[in-house]
Design a protein around this motif. Structure first.
Motif, PDB file in Angstrom:
ATOM      1  N   GLY A   1       3.078   5.397  -7.075  1.00 39.78           N
ATOM      2  CA  GLY A   1       1.942   5.714  -7.940  1.00 39.78           C
ATOM      3  C   GLY A   1       1.647   7.196  -7.966  1.00 39.78           C
ATOM      4  O   GLY A   1       1.356   7.768  -9.016  1.00 39.78           O
ATOM      5  N   GLY A   2       1.747   7.837  -6.814  1.00 34.66           N
ATOM      6  CA  GLY A   2       1.537   9.285  -6.744  1.00 34.66           C
ATOM      7  C   GLY A   2       2.579  10.049  -7.545  1.00 34.66           C
ATOM      8  O   GLY A   2       2.259  11.002  -8.262  1.00 34.66           O
ATOM      9  N   ILE A   3       3.831   9.612  -7.448  1.00 37.08           N
ATOM     10  CA  ILE A   3       4.897  10.257  -8.223  1.00 37.08           C
ATOM     11  C   ILE A   3       4.671  10.030  -9.716  1.00 37.08           C
ATOM     12  O   ILE A   3       4.846  10.945 -10.524  1.00 37.08           O
ATOM     13  CB  ILE A   3       6.278   9.744  -7.768  1.00 37.08           C
ATOM     14  CG1 ILE A   3       6.571  10.243  -6.356  1.00 37.08           C
ATOM     15  CG2 ILE A   3       7.372  10.188  -8.738  1.00 37.08           C
ATOM     16  CD1 ILE A   3       7.780   9.598  -5.702  1.00 37.08           C
ATOM     17  N   ALA A   4       4.267   8.820 -10.095  1.00 38.44           N
ATOM     18  CA  ALA A   4       4.008   8.520 -11.507  1.00 38.44           C
ATOM     19  C   ALA A   4       2.869   9.380 -12.052  1.00 38.44           C
ATOM     20  O   ALA A   4       2.956   9.912 -13.162  1.00 38.44           O
ATOM     21  CB  ALA A   4       3.685   7.039 -11.685  1.00 38.44           C
ATOM     22  N   ILE A   5       1.803   9.546 -11.274  1.00 39.56           N
ATOM     23  CA  ILE A   5       0.692  10.406 -11.696  1.00 39.56           C
ATOM     24  C   ILE A   5       1.178  11.849 -11.829  1.00 39.56           C
ATOM     25  O   ILE A   5       0.866  12.534 -12.805  1.00 39.56           O
ATOM     26  CB  ILE A   5      -0.483  10.323 -10.691  1.00 39.56           C
ATOM     27  CG1 ILE A   5      -1.155   8.958 -10.755  1.00 39.56           C
ATOM     28  CG2 ILE A   5      -1.486  11.442 -10.901  1.00 39.56           C
ATOM     29  CD1 ILE A   5      -2.069   8.728 -11.923  1.00 39.56           C
ATOM     30  N   LEU A   6       1.949  12.312 -10.865  1.00 35.46           N
ATOM     31  CA  LEU A   6       2.462  13.675 -10.891  1.00 35.46           C
ATOM     32  C   LEU A   6       3.295  13.944 -12.139  1.00 35.46           C
ATOM     33  O   LEU A   6       3.161  14.985 -12.784  1.00 35.46           O
ATOM     34  CB  LEU A   6       3.296  13.947  -9.629  1.00 35.46           C
ATOM     35  CG  LEU A   6       3.940  15.324  -9.534  1.00 35.46           C
ATOM     36  CD1 LEU A   6       2.862  16.388  -9.336  1.00 35.46           C
ATOM     37  CD2 LEU A   6       4.923  15.355  -8.385  1.00 35.46           C
ATOM     38  N   LEU A   7       4.138  12.982 -12.500  1.00 36.15           N
ATOM     39  CA  LEU A   7       5.002  13.149 -13.662  1.00 36.15           C
ATOM     40  C   LEU A   7       4.317  12.785 -14.981  1.00 36.15           C
ATOM     41  O   LEU A   7       4.832  13.108 -16.044  1.00 36.15           O
ATOM     42  CB  LEU A   7       6.264  12.301 -13.493  1.00 36.15           C
ATOM     43  CG  LEU A   7       7.164  12.678 -12.317  1.00 36.15           C
ATOM     44  CD1 LEU A   7       8.321  11.693 -12.203  1.00 36.15           C
ATOM     45  CD2 LEU A   7       7.661  14.098 -12.453  1.00 36.15           C
ATOM     46  N   GLY A   8       3.197  12.098 -14.893  1.00 29.23           N
ATOM     47  CA  GLY A   8       2.493  11.685 -16.097  1.00 29.23           C
ATOM     48  C   GLY A   8       3.115  10.468 -16.746  1.00 29.23           C
ATOM     49  O   GLY A   8       3.139  10.328 -17.962  1.00 29.23           O
TER      50      GLY A   8
ATOM     51  N   VAL B   1       0.837  -1.198   0.000  1.00 29.99           N
ATOM     52  CA  VAL B   1       0.000   0.000   0.000  1.00 29.99           C
ATOM     53  C   VAL B   1       0.876   1.254   0.000  1.00 29.99           C
ATOM     54  O   VAL B   1       0.629   2.191  -0.772  1.00 29.99           O
ATOM     55  CB  VAL B   1      -0.954  -0.007   1.221  1.00 29.99           C
ATOM     56  CG1 VAL B   1      -1.645   1.334   1.386  1.00 29.99           C
ATOM     57  CG2 VAL B   1      -1.978  -1.129   1.088  1.00 29.99           C
ATOM     58  N   ILE B   2       1.901   1.249   0.829  1.00 25.17           N
ATOM     59  CA  ILE B   2       2.812   2.394   0.887  1.00 25.17           C
ATOM     60  C   ILE B   2       3.497   2.594  -0.460  1.00 25.17           C
ATOM     61  O   ILE B   2       3.594   3.714  -0.971  1.00 25.17           O
ATOM     62  CB  ILE B   2       3.837   2.220   2.027  1.00 25.17           C
ATOM     63  CG1 ILE B   2       3.134   2.295   3.380  1.00 25.17           C
ATOM     64  CG2 ILE B   2       4.945   3.263   1.934  1.00 25.17           C
ATOM     65  CD1 ILE B   2       3.996   1.886   4.559  1.00 25.17           C
ATOM     66  N   ALA B   3       3.971   1.509  -1.068  1.00 23.52           N
ATOM     67  CA  ALA B   3       4.648   1.606  -2.370  1.00 23.52           C
ATOM     68  C   ALA B   3       3.693   2.118  -3.446  1.00 23.52           C
ATOM     69  O   ALA B   3       4.078   2.974  -4.259  1.00 23.52           O
ATOM     70  CB  ALA B   3       5.208   0.242  -2.765  1.00 23.52           C
ATOM     71  N   LEU B   4       2.467   1.619  -3.464  1.00 19.55           N
ATOM     72  CA  LEU B   4       1.492   2.082  -4.452  1.00 19.55           C
ATOM     73  C   LEU B   4       1.217   3.568  -4.276  1.00 19.55           C
ATOM     74  O   LEU B   4       1.226   4.321  -5.259  1.00 19.55           O
ATOM     75  CB  LEU B   4       0.176   1.303  -4.338  1.00 19.55           C
ATOM     76  CG  LEU B   4      -0.966   1.798  -5.227  1.00 19.55           C
ATOM     77  CD1 LEU B   4      -0.626   1.598  -6.697  1.00 19.55           C
ATOM     78  CD2 LEU B   4      -2.261   1.105  -4.866  1.00 19.55           C
ATOM     79  N   GLU B   5       0.984   3.988  -3.062  1.00 16.25           N
ATOM     80  CA  GLU B   5       0.676   5.391  -2.827  1.00 16.25           C
ATOM     81  C   GLU B   5       1.871   6.300  -3.130  1.00 16.25           C
ATOM     82  O   GLU B   5       1.702   7.365  -3.728  1.00 16.25           O
ATOM     83  CB  GLU B   5       0.199   5.604  -1.392  1.00 16.25           C
ATOM     84  CG  GLU B   5      -1.167   5.009  -1.148  1.00 16.25           C
ATOM     85  CD  GLU B   5      -1.664   5.220   0.266  1.00 16.25           C
ATOM     86  OE1 GLU B   5      -0.894   5.700   1.130  1.00 16.25           O
ATOM     87  OE2 GLU B   5      -2.832   4.911   0.519  1.00 16.25           O
ATOM     88  N   LEU B   6       3.069   5.888  -2.759  1.00 17.21           N
ATOM     89  CA  LEU B   6       4.260   6.720  -2.980  1.00 17.21           C
ATOM     90  C   LEU B   6       4.651   6.753  -4.458  1.00 17.21           C
ATOM     91  O   LEU B   6       4.675   7.817  -5.082  1.00 17.21           O
ATOM     92  CB  LEU B   6       5.422   6.215  -2.136  1.00 17.21           C
ATOM     93  CG  LEU B   6       6.738   6.975  -2.310  1.00 17.21           C
ATOM     94  CD1 LEU B   6       6.571   8.413  -1.831  1.00 17.21           C
ATOM     95  CD2 LEU B   6       7.848   6.281  -1.543  1.00 17.21           C
TER      96      LEU B   6
END
Length: 93
Positions: free
Chosen positions: A21-28, A14-19
Protein backbone atom coordinates in the motif's frame (compact mmCIF):
# COMPACT_ATOMS: atom_id res chain seq x y z
CA UNK A 1 -0.72 -7.72 18.39
CA UNK A 2 -1.71 -10.79 20.37
CA UNK A 3 -1.02 -8.96 23.65
CA UNK A 4 -3.82 -6.53 22.69
CA UNK A 5 -6.24 -9.29 21.71
CA UNK A 6 -5.66 -9.20 17.94
CA UNK A 7 -4.93 -12.59 16.32
CA UNK A 8 -1.31 -12.94 15.25
CA UNK A 9 -2.41 -14.52 11.96
CA UNK A 10 -3.37 -11.02 10.78
CA UNK A 11 0.25 -9.84 10.94
CA UNK A 12 1.17 -10.93 7.38
CA UNK A 13 -1.84 -9.01 6.04
CA UNK A 14 -0.83 -5.91 7.99
CA UNK A 15 2.72 -6.15 6.67
CA UNK A 16 1.46 -6.60 3.09
CA UNK A 17 -0.92 -3.64 3.39
CA UNK A 18 1.75 -1.37 4.79
CA UNK A 19 4.44 -2.45 2.29
CA UNK A 20 2.47 -2.71 -0.95
CA UNK A 21 0.00 0.00 0.00
CA UNK A 22 2.84 2.38 0.79
CA UNK A 23 4.49 1.65 -2.56
CA UNK A 24 1.16 2.13 -4.36
CA UNK A 25 0.62 5.50 -2.65
CA UNK A 26 4.19 6.53 -3.49
CA UNK A 27 3.73 5.68 -7.16
CA UNK A 28 0.17 6.99 -7.32
CA UNK A 29 -1.42 3.67 -8.31
CA UNK A 30 -5.00 3.25 -7.04
CA UNK A 31 -4.14 5.94 -4.51
CA UNK A 32 -7.70 6.80 -3.49
CA UNK A 33 -8.62 3.18 -2.78
CA UNK A 34 -5.43 2.53 -0.83
CA UNK A 35 -5.81 5.83 1.06
CA UNK A 36 -9.29 4.80 2.27
CA UNK A 37 -7.90 1.46 3.44
CA UNK A 38 -5.13 3.28 5.31
CA UNK A 39 -7.63 5.69 6.92
CA UNK A 40 -9.55 2.76 8.35
CA UNK A 41 -6.37 0.93 9.33
CA UNK A 42 -4.97 3.95 11.19
CA UNK A 43 -8.18 4.69 13.07
CA UNK A 44 -8.70 1.05 14.06
CA UNK A 45 -5.07 0.63 15.12
CA UNK A 46 -5.24 3.86 17.13
CA UNK A 47 -8.30 2.62 19.00
CA UNK A 48 -6.88 -0.87 19.61
CA UNK A 49 -3.22 -0.17 20.38
CA UNK A 50 -3.13 3.37 21.77
CA UNK A 51 -5.80 3.46 24.46
CA UNK A 52 -5.03 6.85 25.98
CA UNK A 53 -8.13 6.68 28.20
CA UNK A 54 -6.41 3.82 30.08
CA UNK A 55 -2.79 4.97 29.82
CA UNK A 56 -2.08 8.69 29.40
CA UNK A 57 1.31 7.98 27.79
CA UNK A 58 -0.57 6.65 24.75
CA UNK A 59 -2.08 10.05 23.85
CA UNK A 60 0.77 11.07 21.49
CA UNK A 61 0.81 7.77 19.54
CA UNK A 62 -3.00 7.89 19.36
CA UNK A 63 -2.98 11.42 17.96
CA UNK A 64 -0.18 10.46 15.53
CA UNK A 65 -2.38 7.74 14.06
CA UNK A 66 -5.33 10.12 13.79
CA UNK A 67 -3.11 12.72 12.05
CA UNK A 68 -1.84 10.11 9.60
CA UNK A 69 -5.45 9.14 8.87
CA UNK A 70 -6.12 12.82 8.12
CA UNK A 71 -3.22 12.85 5.67
CA UNK A 72 -4.64 9.82 3.89
CA UNK A 73 -8.03 11.56 3.75
CA UNK A 74 -6.29 14.37 1.86
CA UNK A 75 -4.98 11.84 -0.66
CA UNK A 76 -8.47 10.40 -0.98
CA UNK A 77 -10.02 13.82 -1.61
CA UNK A 78 -7.38 15.25 -3.93
CA UNK A 79 -6.11 12.13 -5.69
CA UNK A 80 -2.61 11.01 -6.44
CA UNK A 81 -1.25 14.11 -8.17
CA UNK A 82 0.07 15.17 -11.54
CA UNK A 83 3.10 12.85 -11.60
CA UNK A 84 1.31 9.67 -10.54
CA UNK A 85 0.75 6.48 -12.50
CA UNK A 86 -2.99 7.21 -12.42
CA UNK A 87 -2.48 10.49 -14.26
CA UNK A 88 0.01 9.12 -16.77
CA UNK A 89 -1.23 9.34 -20.37
CA UNK A 90 0.07 5.82 -21.05
CA UNK A 91 -1.69 4.28 -18.05
CA UNK A 92 -4.35 1.86 -19.30
CA UNK A 93 -5.06 -0.25 -16.20
Amino acid sequence: MEAMGVPGMLLPFVIALELFGGIAILLGFKARLIAVLFVGFNIVSALIFHQFWIDESQMNPFMKNIAIAGGFLMIFVHGAGAYSIENSKTHKI
